[in-house]
Scaffold this motif. Structure first.
Motif, mmCIF file in Angstrom:
data_model
loop_
_atom_site.group_PDB
_atom_site.id
_atom_site.type_symbol
_atom_site.label_atom_id
_atom_site.label_comp_id
_atom_site.label_asym_id
_atom_site.label_seq_id
_atom_site.Cartn_x
_atom_site.Cartn_y
_atom_site.Cartn_z
ATOM 1 N N CYS A 137 0.826 -1.213 0.000
ATOM 2 C CA CYS A 137 0.000 0.000 0.000
ATOM 3 C C CYS A 137 0.857 1.258 0.000
ATOM 4 N N LEU A 138 1.933 1.245 0.797
ATOM 5 C CA LEU A 138 2.790 2.424 0.866
ATOM 6 C C LEU A 138 3.517 2.666 -0.454
ATOM 7 N N ASN A 139 3.869 1.586 -1.144
ATOM 8 C CA ASN A 139 4.490 1.755 -2.457
ATOM 9 C C ASN A 139 3.544 2.458 -3.416
ATOM 10 N N LEU A 140 2.282 2.050 -3.414
ATOM 11 C CA LEU A 140 1.291 2.698 -4.272
ATOM 12 C C LEU A 140 1.026 4.127 -3.809
ATOM 13 N N GLN A 141 0.972 4.302 -2.486
ATOM 14 C CA GLN A 141 0.731 5.631 -1.942
ATOM 15 C C GLN A 141 1.863 6.590 -2.296
ATOM 16 N N VAL A 142 3.101 6.101 -2.188
ATOM 17 C CA VAL A 142 4.250 6.948 -2.528
ATOM 18 C C VAL A 142 4.286 7.212 -4.029
ATOM 19 N N TRP A 143 3.850 6.234 -4.821
ATOM 20 C CA TRP A 143 3.793 6.429 -6.270
ATOM 21 C C TRP A 143 2.833 7.568 -6.608
ATOM 22 N N ALA A 144 1.645 7.562 -5.956
ATOM 23 C CA ALA A 144 0.694 8.661 -6.151
ATOM 24 C C ALA A 144 1.240 9.961 -5.549
ATOM 25 N N LEU A 145 1.914 9.831 -4.399
ATOM 26 C CA LEU A 145 2.493 10.999 -3.741
ATOM 27 C C LEU A 145 3.546 11.666 -4.624
ATOM 28 N N THR A 146 4.238 10.859 -5.428
ATOM 29 C CA THR A 146 5.252 11.402 -6.314
ATOM 30 C C THR A 146 4.665 12.427 -7.277
ATOM 31 N N ILE A 147 3.424 12.187 -7.710
ATOM 32 C CA ILE A 147 2.756 13.142 -8.596
ATOM 33 C C ILE A 147 2.496 14.443 -7.839
ATOM 34 N N ALA A 148 2.008 14.319 -6.603
ATOM 35 C CA ALA A 148 1.798 15.516 -5.783
ATOM 36 C C ALA A 148 3.116 16.237 -5.533
ATOM 37 N N TYR A 196 -9.534 1.176 1.293
ATOM 38 C CA TYR A 196 -10.229 2.441 1.587
ATOM 39 C C TYR A 196 -9.319 3.435 2.297
ATOM 40 N N LEU A 197 -8.500 2.924 3.236
ATOM 41 C CA LEU A 197 -7.559 3.809 3.938
ATOM 42 C C LEU A 197 -6.491 4.330 2.978
ATOM 43 N N LEU A 198 -6.053 3.466 2.059
ATOM 44 C CA LEU A 198 -5.078 3.890 1.065
ATOM 45 C C LEU A 198 -5.662 4.996 0.190
ATOM 46 N N ALA A 199 -6.923 4.844 -0.232
ATOM 47 C CA ALA A 199 -7.578 5.849 -1.072
ATOM 48 C C ALA A 199 -7.681 7.187 -0.351
ATOM 49 N N GLY A 208 -5.844 -3.451 15.025
ATOM 50 C CA GLY A 208 -4.720 -3.901 14.223
ATOM 51 C C GLY A 208 -4.242 -2.870 13.213
ATOM 52 N N VAL A 209 -3.955 -3.357 11.993
ATOM 53 C CA VAL A 209 -3.414 -2.489 10.944
ATOM 54 C C VAL A 209 -4.375 -1.348 10.620
ATOM 55 N N LEU A 210 -5.665 -1.644 10.577
ATOM 56 C CA LEU A 210 -6.663 -0.620 10.255
ATOM 57 C C LEU A 210 -6.639 0.507 11.282
ATOM 58 N N GLY A 211 -6.512 0.162 12.555
ATOM 59 C CA GLY A 211 -6.471 1.169 13.610
ATOM 60 C C GLY A 211 -5.200 1.997 13.567
ATOM 61 N N ILE A 212 -4.063 1.318 13.343
ATOM 62 C CA ILE A 212 -2.785 2.026 13.284
ATOM 63 C C ILE A 212 -2.787 3.038 12.134
ATOM 64 N N TRP A 213 -3.227 2.599 10.962
ATOM 65 C CA TRP A 213 -3.238 3.492 9.806
ATOM 66 C C TRP A 213 -4.238 4.634 9.986
ATOM 67 N N SER A 214 -5.380 4.358 10.622
ATOM 68 C CA SER A 214 -6.388 5.410 10.854
ATOM 69 C C SER A 214 -5.825 6.520 11.733
ATOM 70 N N ILE A 239 -2.612 7.313 12.040
ATOM 71 C CA ILE A 239 -1.640 8.027 11.209
ATOM 72 C C ILE A 239 -2.352 9.040 10.314
ATOM 73 N N LEU A 240 -3.466 8.614 9.733
ATOM 74 C CA LEU A 240 -4.233 9.470 8.828
ATOM 75 C C LEU A 240 -4.808 10.686 9.549
ATOM 76 N N SER A 241 -5.221 10.503 10.811
ATOM 77 C CA SER A 241 -5.791 11.622 11.573
ATOM 78 C C SER A 241 -4.747 12.710 11.812
ATOM 79 N N GLY A 242 -3.492 12.316 12.046
ATOM 80 C CA GLY A 242 -2.419 13.300 12.209
ATOM 81 C C GLY A 242 -2.162 14.078 10.931
#
Length: 486
Positions: A295-306, A377-380, A431-437, A439-442
């Protein structure tokens, strides 16, 4: 009757005036958008190509084994994350951009050489984190098996650390002058070369992580050498006049801004590094880390455009502030945020539509595919938010606000987001969903605060500060073409 006619004439006059203003604004917006894309387009392609070097490596290693993929992910997201200390080169982005706006092109080569000194020393300081990666990861209570593989791989990729140290200032030197197409072409050619290298070394010859490391070292070395040849070939007669002892002058002020830049970028990047580390403490860490790393690889790939838009708005803001045009700088911000947000919405929609299938690009293991799909959904949401936040960071770099943003990052990320991640992930067992959520709130809080700061900024005052900054770190003796060149 006469009064009605006067009222109608007045209304028509107001309507014509509003129409004229609307047309003028539309023309201005169109012109700025073209200018923005002229910088952002090649910057995006360059960023995508250079990021895809790691992306391709991950894709090849993902078909070698789970432990190898987890080890590669930990090195890329944790150990190589320390290389963001090379973000000290972001000071170059502020100073070069404002020097271009002020017409002091002769300072650009000097600034780049100063940045090389700083990032080179920083790379030396960071080298022990690569050498002792395995015990560091064990200390952080990561899986012993993954830590062992990661320790070997991190030692093999030390040459890449020094390639980053030289590449970062070169990029900022070129971007500040909107000279990025050659850099783009170099990056794309090297990416294609890297795909071939990975196939030969990782798959055909079966060298696994060692083959991936060798391929990465060669590819990044080619990127740096080719860009340097372009700079010294005579294409920049005003900005590059050779190596100079002036690079060792005014280093104190340069280092202060560099430290602020590094802190801003490191706090930003390390925040997502914490996501990998926190997930590593869960049950079945290899599967969880694999899912998050995909997920982070895809996220960073999209982030690269930003980040392409971030580079563009940084150049536009620094150039216009250096030229004493605060209103133009402000308008550039509006255009950049709007364009990047639109791209973010498109990517969010693509991720949500392909949620069951995108993990298959990286792995053929059913458990990893299933776990990764759950995070769609969290990745999106992360991709959408990260289409706006980097633009605001670009504004900060262009204006020289690195210290302020560093304080904002500490509060939003480490005193707000991380505690929520720990609570949701472990206390409430999400778990992972809570940890990522968490991170997203910050990230959300940081974005809101930076938007507020940007809206409330006195841009006329920023233009005056830019003028003073160019004088302070340029210096009277440096306004003339540099002497003492070797």
């Amino acid at each position: 009757m006469a009064e009605n006619r006067k009222d109608n004439d007045l209304d028509n006059s107001k309507g014509a005036l509003e129409l004229k203003r609307s047309k003028k604004l539309a023309a201005k917006g169109c012109s700025e958008t073209i200018t923005m894309w002229h910088i952002a387009g090649p910057a995006i392609l360059t960023g995508l190509a250079q990021f895809s070097i790691g992306f391709v490596t991950t894709a090849f290693i993902g078909h070698v084994g789970e432990a190898e993929l987890a080890a590669l992910s930990v090195v890329q997201n944790v150990i190589e994350g320390f290389s963001y200390g090379l973000g000290m080169g972001s000071a170059l982005e502020t100073l070069c951009g404002q020097a271009v706006g002020a017409g002091q092109f002769n300072m650009l080569g000097i600034y780049m050489q100063r940045s090389w000194i700083i990032t080179g020393i920083t790379a030396l300081i960071l080298t022990p984190t690569y050498i002792f990666a395995s015990p560091i990861l064990n200390l952080l209570r990561q899986s012993n098996h993954v830590s062992e593989f990661a320790g070997r791989y991190s030692v093999w990729v030390i040459p890449q650390l020094f390639a980053y140290a030289f590449n970062f200032p070169i990029q900022k030197f070129l971007q500040s002058q909107s000279k990025v197409w050659v850099m783009t072409i170099i990056s794309i050619v090297v990416l294609l070369f890297h795909v071939l290298l990975c196939w030969v070394l990782v798959i055909r010859l079966g060298h696994g992580l060692l083959g991936a490391a060798i391929a990465g070292n060669i590819s990044w070395s080619v990127v740096v050498v080719a860009q340097m040849v372009y700079i010294v070939s005579g294409c920049f007669p005003n900005a590059w006049t050779g190596f100079s002892l002036l690079a060792f002058q005014s280093l104190v002020g340069f280092v202060k801004l560099s430290l602020s830049s590094a802190l801003m970028l490191c706090l930003d990047f390390w925040y997502f590094t914490a996501l990998i580390l926190l997930v590593g403490y869960l049950k079945n860490p290899e599967i969880a880390v694999d899912a998050v790393s995909i997920c982070l690889n895809l996220q960073v790939w999209a982030l690269t455009i930003a980040m392409g838009f971030s580079a563009a708005v940084s150049v536009r803001v620094s150039n216009e502030l250096g030229a004493g045009q605060p209103k133009v700088a402000k308008f550039s911000i509006v255009v950049a945020v709007s364009a990047s947000a639109l791209v973010g919405i498109i990517f969010m929609a693509i991720i949500m539509a392909s949620k069951p299938h995108f993990p298959e690009m990286f792995t053929n293991r059913p458990l990893v595919i299933k776990e990764t799909s759950k995070l769609g959904y969290l990745l999106a949401a992360t991709v959408l938010l990260n289409s706006i936040q980097p633009i605001l960071n670009g504004v900060a770099v262009g204006a020289g606000w690195q210290s302020l943003v560093a304080f904002v990052n500490v509060g939003c990320y480490y005193f707000f987001g991380l505690p929520i991640s720990i609570l949701l992930g472990y206390k409430f067992k999400f778990g992972v969903l809570g940890i990522w959520s968490g991170i997203l709130s910050g990230c959300l809080l940081q974005t809101v605060i930076l938007l507020f700061i940007t809206i409330r900024t006195n841009w006329h005052k920023e233009a005056l500060q830019a003028e003073e900054r160019v004088k302070t770190w340029g210096g009277p003796s440096e306004h003339e073409p540099p002497k003492n060149q070797s």
